[in-house]
Design an enzyme around this catalytic site. Sequence first.
Site, PDB file in Angstrom:
ATOM      1  N   ARG A   1       0.794  -1.219   0.000  1.00  0.00           N
ATOM      2  CA  ARG A   1       0.000   0.000   0.000  1.00  0.00           C
ATOM      3  C   ARG A   1       0.825   1.267   0.000  1.00  0.00           C
ATOM      4  NH1 ARG A   1      -2.754  -3.737   1.625  1.00  0.00           N
ATOM      5  NH2 ARG A   1      -0.805  -4.253   2.597  1.00  0.00           N
ATOM      6  N   THR A   2       1.756   1.374   0.934  1.00  0.00           N
ATOM      7  CA  THR A   2       2.414   2.663   1.135  1.00  0.00           C
ATOM      8  C   THR A   2       3.236   3.035  -0.104  1.00  0.00           C
ATOM      9  OG1 THR A   2       2.525   2.079   3.451  1.00  0.00           O
ATOM     10  CG2 THR A   2       3.804   3.989   2.767  1.00  0.00           C
TER      11      THR A   2
ATOM     12  N   LYS B   1      25.451  -3.513  -0.337  1.00  0.00           N
ATOM     13  CA  LYS B   1      26.919  -3.442  -0.375  1.00  0.00           C
ATOM     14  C   LYS B   1      27.451  -2.686   0.836  1.00  0.00           C
ATOM     15  CE  LYS B   1      26.457  -2.709  -5.320  1.00  0.00           C
ATOM     16  NZ  LYS B   1      26.506  -1.577  -6.260  1.00  0.00           N
TER      17      LYS B   1
ATOM     18  N   ARG C   1      10.976   3.944   3.726  1.00  0.00           N
ATOM     19  CA  ARG C   1      10.598   2.965   4.764  1.00  0.00           C
ATOM     20  C   ARG C   1      11.854   2.202   5.147  1.00  0.00           C
ATOM     21  NH1 ARG C   1       5.558  -1.097   4.720  1.00  0.00           N
ATOM     22  NH2 ARG C   1       4.599   0.893   5.255  1.00  0.00           N
TER      23      ARG C   1
ATOM     24  N   HIS D   1       4.424   5.700  11.708  1.00  0.00           N
ATOM     25  CA  HIS D   1       4.006   5.547  10.310  1.00  0.00           C
ATOM     26  C   HIS D   1       3.063   6.720  10.017  1.00  0.00           C
ATOM     27  CE1 HIS D   1       2.926   3.969   6.523  1.00  0.00           C
ATOM     28  NE2 HIS D   1       2.619   2.719   6.839  1.00  0.00           N
TER      29      HIS D   1
HETATM   30  N1   CP Z   1      -0.493  -0.072   5.763  1.00  0.00           N
HETATM   31  C1   CP Z   1       0.732  -0.340   5.271  1.00  0.00           C
HETATM   32  O1   CP Z   1       1.738   0.279   5.665  1.00  0.00           O
HETATM   33  O2   CP Z   1       0.759  -1.309   4.307  1.00  0.00           O
HETATM   34  P1   CP Z   1       2.058  -1.761   3.506  1.00  0.00           P
HETATM   35  O3   CP Z   1       2.982  -2.409   4.500  1.00  0.00           O
HETATM   36  O4   CP Z   1       1.565  -2.688   2.453  1.00  0.00           O
HETATM   37  O5   CP Z   1       2.689  -0.515   2.948  1.00  0.00           O
END
Ligand code: CP
Length: 305
Positions: A51-52, A80, A101, A129
């Site tokens: 999603r993100t 590396k 992320r 998040h």
């Molecule tokens: N909600 C969420 O962060 O989903 P993903 O891990 O798929 O990005």
Amino acid sequence: MRHLMSPLDLSVEELDKLLTLANDIEKNPGKYAHACEGKKLATCFYEPSTRTRLSFESAMINLGGSVIGFSSADSSSAAKGESVSDTIRVISCFADICAMRHPKEGAPLVASQHSSIPVINAGDGGHQHPTQTLTDLLTIRSLKGRLDHLKIGLCGDLKFGRTVHSLINALIRYPGIEFVLISPNELRVPEYIREDVLIANHIPFVEVERLEDAIPDLDILYMTRVQKERFFNEEDYIRMKDFYILDKAKMELAKKDMLVLHPLPRVNEISVEVDNDPRAVYFKQVQYGVYVRMALILTLLEIEV
Ligand code: CP
């Protein structure tokens, strides 16, 4: 130049403006279709995501911009041994804004300190998040009509659940918010959230173990997954993973206008039989995630339409 590491990086007024912009994007997508022409978003994902990452990419494409990036540490020079601070210096030469992320708490913050482009924390370990929180707030505000005076049940892995930590931090700024923290003892919210965020700000909350006891009074039920990747011990994960399963029988105990949110991915914690219940809004929530990320990109790039 601004970054987004935590929902608290935006004041309540800024957040309100951002959510209003996201609602306008939803209603008038054509107005924003060329807003980011010539701009590039880099998605630097050291940890898996559906999603993100894809909603960030979709958001930038919807704004007329382009996307570059990597979707795992293994496919970047991190494999590396390149540091996050060197990587962001390099990415700053290629892109105008970066969503990152990382499995380590604080890695996007380190990146922001060495970056010459805005950096967005797209999830750092069990910490925060913030763009999921923006998604959650937009979903609640759009479908409930308000962010205040709500009783919110947070259910599942409240210890490692970074979406829960970010959401609590964001919601305590609104009046009349109460939390029901529903988790097994081993997965209770971390002490710093209980003491430094909830108690320190005089936010009413209770901690309970049984979802059935809590559900009748809730305005929002925010379900979360028990995250296999955060456990050190497989046995503990197996013991916890099916602790909560939201099914039709439990939904019958809930208010007629309670909303069920989930950051997704789901494993077993919401039975698929709940998906067709009009109160189950977790797939709508995903769509709101695109609008709010579009609004965030425009805001951080200081582009006015
Ligand atoms: N909600 C969420 O962060 O989903 P993903 O891990 O798929 O990005």
